[in-house]
Write a protein that holds these residues in place. Structure first.
Motif, PDB file in Angstrom:
ATOM      1  N   PHE A   1       1.772   0.743  -1.114  1.00 28.51           N
ATOM      2  CA  PHE A   1       0.777  -0.084  -1.298  1.00 28.51           C
ATOM      3  C   PHE A   1      -0.463   0.556  -2.191  1.00 28.51           C
ATOM      4  O   PHE A   1      -0.821   1.780  -1.773  1.00 28.51           O
ATOM      5  CB  PHE A   1       0.225  -0.162   0.135  1.00 28.51           C
ATOM      6  CG  PHE A   1       0.958  -1.076   1.115  1.00 28.51           C
ATOM      7  CD1 PHE A   1       1.024  -2.253   1.216  1.00 28.51           C
ATOM      8  CD2 PHE A   1       2.058  -0.003   1.876  1.00 28.51           C
ATOM      9  CE1 PHE A   1       2.120  -2.802   2.319  1.00 28.51           C
ATOM     10  CE2 PHE A   1       3.054  -0.555   2.967  1.00 28.51           C
ATOM     11  CZ  PHE A   1       2.857  -1.791   3.000  1.00 28.51           C
TER      12      PHE A   1
ATOM     13  N   ASN B   1      -3.926   0.390  -4.544  1.00 30.38           N
ATOM     14  CA  ASN B   1      -5.146  -0.184  -4.532  1.00 30.38           C
ATOM     15  C   ASN B   1      -5.994   0.446  -5.826  1.00 30.38           C
ATOM     16  O   ASN B   1      -6.294   1.740  -5.550  1.00 30.38           O
ATOM     17  CB  ASN B   1      -6.103  -0.148  -3.220  1.00 30.38           C
ATOM     18  CG  ASN B   1      -7.263  -0.802  -3.285  1.00 30.38           C
ATOM     19  OD1 ASN B   1      -7.936  -0.853  -4.366  1.00 30.38           O
ATOM     20  ND2 ASN B   1      -7.658  -1.424  -1.902  1.00 30.38           N
TER      21      ASN B   1
ATOM     22  N   ARG C   1      -4.656  -4.844  -6.857  1.00 30.78           N
ATOM     23  CA  ARG C   1      -3.724  -4.564  -5.696  1.00 30.78           C
ATOM     24  C   ARG C   1      -2.612  -5.050  -5.920  1.00 30.78           C
ATOM     25  O   ARG C   1      -2.126  -6.048  -6.305  1.00 30.78           O
ATOM     26  CB  ARG C   1      -4.491  -5.077  -4.358  1.00 30.78           C
ATOM     27  CG  ARG C   1      -5.570  -4.353  -3.761  1.00 30.78           C
ATOM     28  CD  ARG C   1      -6.209  -5.114  -2.657  1.00 30.78           C
ATOM     29  NE  ARG C   1      -7.516  -4.555  -2.221  1.00 30.78           N
ATOM     30  CZ  ARG C   1      -8.461  -5.381  -2.199  1.00 30.78           C
ATOM     31  NH1 ARG C   1      -8.446  -6.409  -2.861  1.00 30.78           N
ATOM     32  NH2 ARG C   1      -9.839  -4.624  -1.941  1.00 30.78           N
TER      33      ARG C   1
ATOM     34  N   ASN D   1       1.856  -4.256  -3.921  1.00 29.97           N
ATOM     35  CA  ASN D   1       2.564  -3.358  -3.164  1.00 29.97           C
ATOM     36  C   ASN D   1       3.975  -3.662  -3.694  1.00 29.97           C
ATOM     37  O   ASN D   1       4.451  -4.588  -4.028  1.00 29.97           O
ATOM     38  CB  ASN D   1       2.714  -3.867  -1.534  1.00 29.97           C
ATOM     39  CG  ASN D   1       2.673  -5.224  -1.260  1.00 29.97           C
ATOM     40  OD1 ASN D   1       3.850  -5.941  -1.496  1.00 29.97           O
ATOM     41  ND2 ASN D   1       1.858  -5.714  -0.677  1.00 29.97           N
TER      42      ASN D   1
END
Length: 198
Positions: A132, A134, A182, A184
Motif C-alpha cells: 500500500f 502513499n 495513492r 496498492n
C-alpha cells in the motif's frame, strides 16, 4: 538492526528496524527546474515476521533451517528540496517537502544457517505481498496552478526514476490537486542478514 526470539523448537518471531532514505538528488536539471539544495533526507524501516520452522524438512531446531510465515513491513521516507524555477525573464525559488509511506503484508519462505553455533546467515528467498503506497508532495511557495502541476509531475518522475520499481507501482497513477498519489499493488521482499546466535 534485528532480533529473533525463539518461541519453541518450531516457531520464532523476528523484529527489524533501521534507517533508510531516498537517493540524493544531484545534477537534476530540466528546461524549467533545477535543484538548488537537497537539504534533508530521512526515513525508517520497521518489519516483523512470525516464522514456522518446518520440522519435517529440518534436522535442526529453530532458528536453524527452512521456515515459512507471514510478515508486515513499514517504510517511511521524507525529503525536503529547494528548487529554482526558470522563466523567460525571472527565477522563482520553490521549496518542496515529500512524504512517502509503504505498508506491505505478505508471506515469506526462507532459510537460516547457523555456523559454528554462533554465526547466523538468514536468507529470505521468496516474499510476495500486497503493498500500500502513499506519496504526498507539498509545495511551499506561492506559484500559479499550472507551474504547481508541472512541479508535481516532475516530482513523480524523479520518484519513478530514482526509486527502483516505482515506475511499475505508479505507472498509471497521477498526483491529485492536493499533491497526493495513492495505490496498492503486489510487492516483494527479499533479505540477506548476518547475525549472532546467543
Amino acid at each position: 538492526m534485528g532480533y529473533e526470539r525463539v518461541l519453541s523448537p518450531k516457531r520464532s518471531i523476528s523484529v527489524n528496524f533501521g534507517k533508510a532514505s531516498l537517493p540524493k538528488l544531484v545534477n537534476i536539471n530540466t528546461d524549467s527546474f533545477q535543484v538548488q539544495n537537497d537539504k534533508k533526507r530521512s526515513g525508517v524501516n520497521i518489519s516483523i515476521d512470525y516464522r514456522f520452522y518446518l520440522a519435517r524438512e529440518n534436522k535442526f531446531k529453530a532458528p536453524h533451517g527452512l521456515y515459512i510465515g507471514p510478515y508486515y513491513s513499514y517504510n517511511r521516507f521524507t525529503n525536503e528540496v529547494d528548487w529554482s524555477a526558470k522563466n523567460n525573464s525571472s527565477t522563482t525559488n520553490i521549496s518542496t517537502s515529500t512524504k512517502f509511506n509503504i505498508h506491505t503484508v505478505g508471506f515469506e519462505l526462507g532459510y537460516q544457517f547457523i555456523f559454528w553455533n554462533r554465526l547466523a546467515l538468514d536468507l529470505i528467498l521468496v516474499g510476495p505481498g500486497l503493498g500500500f503506497y502513499n506519496y504526498k508532495a507539498t509545495i511551499e511557495s506561492n506559484i500559479d496552478p499550472a507551474k504547481r502541476e508541472q512541479i508535481q509531475e516532475g516530482l513523480k518522475q524523479l520518484l519513478t526514476q530514482k526509486f527502483p520499481g516505482m515506475n511499475y507501482v505508479f505507472s498509471d497513477e497521477e498526483i491529485n490537486a492536493d499533491g497526493v498519489m495513492r495505490t496498492n499493488t503486489i510487492g516483494y521482499r527479499y533479505i540477506v542478514q548476518i547475525g549472532f546466535n546467543f
